[in-house]
Design a protein around this motif. Structure first.
Motif, PDB file in Angstrom:
ATOM      1  N   LEU A 269       0.828  -1.208   0.000  1.00  0.00           N
ATOM      2  CA  LEU A 269       0.000   0.000   0.000  1.00  0.00           C
ATOM      3  C   LEU A 269       0.858   1.252   0.000  1.00  0.00           C
ATOM      4  N   ARG A 270       1.940   1.253   0.780  1.00  0.00           N
ATOM      5  CA  ARG A 270       2.848   2.400   0.814  1.00  0.00           C
ATOM      6  C   ARG A 270       3.548   2.581  -0.525  1.00  0.00           C
ATOM      7  N   ALA A 271       3.948   1.465  -1.138  1.00  0.00           N
ATOM      8  CA  ALA A 271       4.615   1.539  -2.433  1.00  0.00           C
ATOM      9  C   ALA A 271       3.684   2.094  -3.510  1.00  0.00           C
ATOM     10  N   GLN A 272       2.437   1.678  -3.499  1.00  0.00           N
ATOM     11  CA  GLN A 272       1.483   2.185  -4.486  1.00  0.00           C
ATOM     12  C   GLN A 272       1.212   3.672  -4.281  1.00  0.00           C
ATOM     13  N   ALA A 273       1.240   4.109  -3.014  1.00  0.00           N
ATOM     14  CA  ALA A 273       1.067   5.544  -2.762  1.00  0.00           C
ATOM     15  C   ALA A 273       2.251   6.344  -3.300  1.00  0.00           C
ATOM     16  N   LEU A 274       3.445   5.782  -3.174  1.00  0.00           N
ATOM     17  CA  LEU A 274       4.637   6.457  -3.692  1.00  0.00           C
ATOM     18  C   LEU A 274       4.697   6.441  -5.216  1.00  0.00           C
ATOM     19  N   MET A 275       3.932   5.547  -5.836  1.00  0.00           N
ATOM     20  CA  MET A 275       3.956   5.410  -7.297  1.00  0.00           C
ATOM     21  C   MET A 275       3.127   6.464  -8.012  1.00  0.00           C
ATOM     22  N   ALA A 276       2.450   7.324  -7.307  1.00  0.00           N
ATOM     23  CA  ALA A 276       1.557   8.296  -7.948  1.00  0.00           C
ATOM     24  C   ALA A 276       2.319   9.192  -8.923  1.00  0.00           C
ATOM     25  N   ASP A 277       3.462   9.718  -8.488  1.00  0.00           N
ATOM     26  CA  ASP A 277       4.233  10.600  -9.373  1.00  0.00           C
ATOM     27  C   ASP A 277       4.781   9.836 -10.569  1.00  0.00           C
ATOM     28  N   ALA A 278       5.264   8.623 -10.332  1.00  0.00           N
ATOM     29  CA  ALA A 278       5.842   7.839 -11.419  1.00  0.00           C
ATOM     30  C   ALA A 278       4.792   7.500 -12.474  1.00  0.00           C
ATOM     31  N   ARG A 279       3.580   7.219 -12.049  1.00  0.00           N
ATOM     32  CA  ARG A 279       2.522   6.917 -13.014  1.00  0.00           C
ATOM     33  C   ARG A 279       2.165   8.144 -13.842  1.00  0.00           C
ATOM     34  N   GLY A 280       2.215   9.315 -13.210  1.00  0.00           N
ATOM     35  CA  GLY A 280       1.954  10.533 -13.968  1.00  0.00           C
ATOM     36  C   GLY A 280       3.030  10.792 -15.016  1.00  0.00           C
ATOM     37  N   GLN A 281       4.272  10.506 -14.668  1.00  0.00           N
ATOM     38  CA  GLN A 281       5.354  10.670 -15.634  1.00  0.00           C
ATOM     39  C   GLN A 281       5.270   9.635 -16.749  1.00  0.00           C
ATOM     40  N   ALA A 282       4.883   8.415 -16.412  1.00  0.00           N
ATOM     41  CA  ALA A 282       4.777   7.364 -17.415  1.00  0.00           C
ATOM     42  C   ALA A 282       3.698   7.677 -18.442  1.00  0.00           C
ATOM     43  N   ALA A 283       2.652   8.367 -18.023  1.00  0.00           N
ATOM     44  CA  ALA A 283       1.572   8.704 -18.955  1.00  0.00           C
ATOM     45  C   ALA A 283       2.043   9.649 -20.056  1.00  0.00           C
ATOM     46  N   LEU A 284       3.150  10.358 -19.827  1.00  0.00           N
ATOM     47  CA  LEU A 284       3.670  11.310 -20.810  1.00  0.00           C
ATOM     48  C   LEU A 284       4.617  10.666 -21.808  1.00  0.00           C
ATOM     49  N   ARG A 285       5.035   9.409 -21.553  1.00  0.00           N
ATOM     50  CA  ARG A 285       5.948   8.739 -22.481  1.00  0.00           C
ATOM     51  C   ARG A 285       5.224   8.363 -23.766  1.00  0.00           C
ATOM     52  N   PRO A 286       5.904   8.445 -24.903  1.00  0.00           N
ATOM     53  CA  PRO A 286       5.223   8.243 -26.202  1.00  0.00           C
ATOM     54  C   PRO A 286       4.861   6.798 -26.508  1.00  0.00           C
ATOM     55  N   THR A 287       5.613   5.817 -26.001  1.00  0.00           N
ATOM     56  CA  THR A 287       5.354   4.417 -26.362  1.00  0.00           C
ATOM     57  C   THR A 287       4.977   3.606 -25.117  1.00  0.00           C
ATOM     58  N   LYS A 292       5.948   1.125 -19.619  1.00  0.00           N
ATOM     59  CA  LYS A 292       6.123  -0.059 -18.773  1.00  0.00           C
ATOM     60  C   LYS A 292       7.502  -0.064 -18.130  1.00  0.00           C
ATOM     61  N   GLY A 293       8.510   0.345 -18.899  1.00  0.00           N
ATOM     62  CA  GLY A 293       9.855   0.367 -18.341  1.00  0.00           C
ATOM     63  C   GLY A 293       9.987   1.351 -17.198  1.00  0.00           C
ATOM     64  N   LEU A 294       9.394   2.527 -17.349  1.00  0.00           N
ATOM     65  CA  LEU A 294       9.441   3.528 -16.281  1.00  0.00           C
ATOM     66  C   LEU A 294       8.712   3.048 -15.036  1.00  0.00           C
ATOM     67  N   ILE A 295       7.564   2.434 -15.230  1.00  0.00           N
ATOM     68  CA  ILE A 295       6.770   1.960 -14.085  1.00  0.00           C
ATOM     69  C   ILE A 295       7.505   0.845 -13.352  1.00  0.00           C
ATOM     70  N   GLN A 296       8.121  -0.089 -14.073  1.00  0.00           N
ATOM     71  CA  GLN A 296       8.834  -1.187 -13.421  1.00  0.00           C
ATOM     72  C   GLN A 296      10.013  -0.680 -12.596  1.00  0.00           C
ATOM     73  N   ASP A 297      10.778   0.268 -13.153  1.00  0.00           N
ATOM     74  CA  ASP A 297      11.915   0.815 -12.411  1.00  0.00           C
ATOM     75  C   ASP A 297      11.450   1.578 -11.172  1.00  0.00           C
ATOM     76  N   ALA A 298      10.383   2.375 -11.355  1.00  0.00           N
ATOM     77  CA  ALA A 298       9.886   3.172 -10.233  1.00  0.00           C
ATOM     78  C   ALA A 298       9.300   2.287  -9.151  1.00  0.00           C
ATOM     79  N   LEU A 299       8.650   1.179  -9.565  1.00  0.00           N
ATOM     80  CA  LEU A 299       8.029   0.290  -8.590  1.00  0.00           C
ATOM     81  C   LEU A 299       9.080  -0.371  -7.704  1.00  0.00           C
ATOM     82  N   ALA A 300      10.192  -0.757  -8.284  1.00  0.00           N
ATOM     83  CA  ALA A 300      11.265  -1.358  -7.486  1.00  0.00           C
ATOM     84  C   ALA A 300      11.814  -0.364  -6.472  1.00  0.00           C
ATOM     85  N   GLU A 301      11.987   0.886  -6.887  1.00  0.00           N
ATOM     86  CA  GLU A 301      12.502   1.910  -5.975  1.00  0.00           C
ATOM     87  C   GLU A 301      11.481   2.228  -4.872  1.00  0.00           C
TER      88      GLU A 301
END
Length: 538
Positions: A269-287, A292-301
């Motif tokens: 739950l804490r990790a998903q809360a921290l993922m909010a910014d990363a998901r917003g950045q991933a939405a701006l990626r063109p492909t 998926k690559g950005l989300i996977q890296d951010a999720l591990a961190e």
């Protein structure tokens, strides 16, 4: 006024020419006559007759509903007319024709539309059964299974959706019969076929639905039949009562595993809360690949960070304690809301239970502390879905190394622990468990026996049995050693046993006296002592 009309089929036959014989429906008399004419042109001598296996009876009488039904013979039609007219004259008439004009499948459809949705178990059991019977009666599931099998044989993959997880029901052709013609043997035949593919308990629940349909049809919808087809149905016998108790150490291992489940859940739950910014950045990626690559890296961190600063919420730990300490059912605990929890009064109000009656749960002090520590971010005390709970329970039991433990076993464990204390009667246990019938608690009665024996000892502690204070020695009863009883106490307890011989003494004989030097348990008899001295002198 009653009319009887022959509605049997027409038969055209030629003597010694069975191949030319043909049957025509009652409504196709002209076709039968045309066939006769054709045979005559071909040089045959046909004969046109009407069978006598279907008679339409119409009864119209002022003050009564018109009756119309079909019977198999003229004698049966005349008997039905006579019976109905006699019953109407005496005021005992019952309309049995309605049950002849509706099939059992029609009753299932009506039950699904009108009665079933009123029941609490409709969405989980009855709707599934009713729709399944209608689907299997039409052969839809069997056709889909055949189609899927053909697709797998041809392409190696099934394309057609099965739309069901059940085994198709067989032996249900009788559901197409009129309700008045359904017999007990039809339902028992279905039971025999069904037992080959599903468990007896499943069949028993299906019979419950069939029984409910028959009872509503007869008692509410007034489809009168000579005998309810459910009367005499022999249900399958089975025993699925569980007596699984937690063994030594299992409860602590279960709680430890629930604490670990809470830790992993809190980190996620804490990790998903921290993922909010990363998901917003991933939405701006063109492909999609970059997203998926950005989300996977951010999720591990985020998970690594969450392990350092997460807030532990003891949800499953509290739920496990709640199930055991209150003996609540799974649905009761999952549907408990905070507005029904009174920690000050240490109670939880359940507005709806399995038996349809509200009740209150008593909370132990340690459980109150656990509930008070839970966050109130949801209206429910335990915001867990049934599917999520089943999966979490499987992980908890596997982590704890516990086999064959169901969620409902915690309820049995809670009631058993309360019974073993010996502080509660069966009536108290009934209030604790919420059972509607005290007979359901008889399985816990043996747990109260040992404590009951001690309570019996305490109740009768002041009354000693005769065999506890005395013993028989050479045909005479004597006081056991170590009882601390004096002769004076014995005589005071039974004076009538010590007085008869003294009463025969002469008035001049002195009364027995006790020597001061002798103990309390010695009584001196002067007269006898003197006699003994004289005898010794001689």
């Amino acid at each position: 006024m009653a009319t009887i009309e022959n509605r049997s089929r027409y038969i055209v036959a030629v003597k010694n020419k069975d191949a030319l014989q043909r049957l025509f429906p009652y409504s196709e008399l002209q076709r039968a006559k045309a066939y006769c004419a054709e045979l005559r042109e071909r040089g045959y001598k046909p004969r046109l007759d009407q069978l006598e296996d279907a008679y339409l009876v119409r009864i119209r009488q002022k003050g009564h509903k018109p009756q119309q039904f079909t019977v198999d013979s003229l004698a049966e039609a005349e008997s039905a007319v006579a019976r109905i007219e006699a019953e109407r004259k005496t005021g005992l008439f019952r309309d049995y024709t309605k049950a002849h004009n509706v099939t059992f499948a029609d009753l299932i459809r009506r039950y699904a539309e009108e009665e079933g949705p009123k029941h609490r178990g409709w969405e989980t059991v009855e709707k599934y059964k009713c729709r399944g019977w209608l689907d299997d009666l039409a052969g839809n599931l069997a056709q889909r299974d055949a189609q899927r099998k053909a697709e797998i044989a041809a392409t190696g993959k099934a394309v057609t959706a099965r739309k069901a997880m059940r085994v198709p029901a067989t032996g249900i052709e009788w559901m197409s019969k009129p309700f008045a013609q359904v017999e007990t043997t039809d339902i028992e035949g279905y039971i025999r076929d069904r037992l080959d593919v599903v468990a007896p308990s499943t069949v028993d629940r299906e019979i419950d639905v069939l029984s409910a349909i028959c009872n509503v049809a007869v008692k509410v919808w007034k489809y009168h039949v000579a005998d309810n087809p459910m009367n005499g149905v022999r249900r399958p016998k089975y025993f699925n009562e569980r007596n699984r108790r937690l063994k030594s150490g299992e409860y602590q291992r279960l709680i430890d595993a629930a604490i670990e489940e809470d830790r992993l859940r809190s980190i996620e739950l804490r990790a998903q809360a921290l993922m909010a910014d990363a998901r917003g950045q991933a939405a701006l990626r063109p492909t999609v690949y970059q997203k998926k690559g950005l989300i996977q890296d951010a999720l591990a961190e985020c998970r690594a960070q969450a392990e350092q600063d997460y807030e532990h919420v003891a949800l499953y730990e509290t739920w496990a304690h709640f199930q055991t300490m209150t003996a609540a059912r799974r649905g009761e605990s999952l549907n408990t809301t905070w507005d029904n929890v009174d920690l000050a009064a240490r109670t939880v109000f359940l507005p709806m239970t399995k038996n349809g009656r509200p009740r209150k749960l008593a909370l132990r002090a340690e459980l109150v502390e656990l509930l008070d520590a839970l966050p109130r971010t949801d209206a429910r005390v335990f915001p867990i879905s049934e599917d999520a709970l089943k999966k979490a329970w499987a992980r908890i039991c596997q982590r704890a190394g516990i086999d064959d433990l169901h969620i409902h076993d915690l309820r049995h464990e809670g009631i058993s622990q309360a019974a073993e204390t010996g502080q509660f009667s069966l009536v108290d246990l009934q209030a604790f468990s919420g059972h509607c019938d005290v007979r359901m608690l008889l399985r816990y009665a043996h747990l109260c026996t040992t404590k009951l024996a001690h309570r019996l000892d305490a109740a009768f502690a002041t009354t000693k049995l005769k065999t506890e204070t005395t013993q028989v020695h050479r045909g005479r009863r004597r006081v056991r050693a170590g009882q601390g009883l004096s002769v004076t106490e014995i005589l005071a307890d039974a004076p009538e046993a010590a007085q008869p011989k003294c009463a025969k003494l002469a008035p001049s004989t002195p009364a027995p006296t006790t020597s001061p030097a002798q103990g309390n348990n010695v009584i001196a008899f002067p007269g006898r002592r003197a006699a003994g001295a004289q005898a010794g002198g001689r």
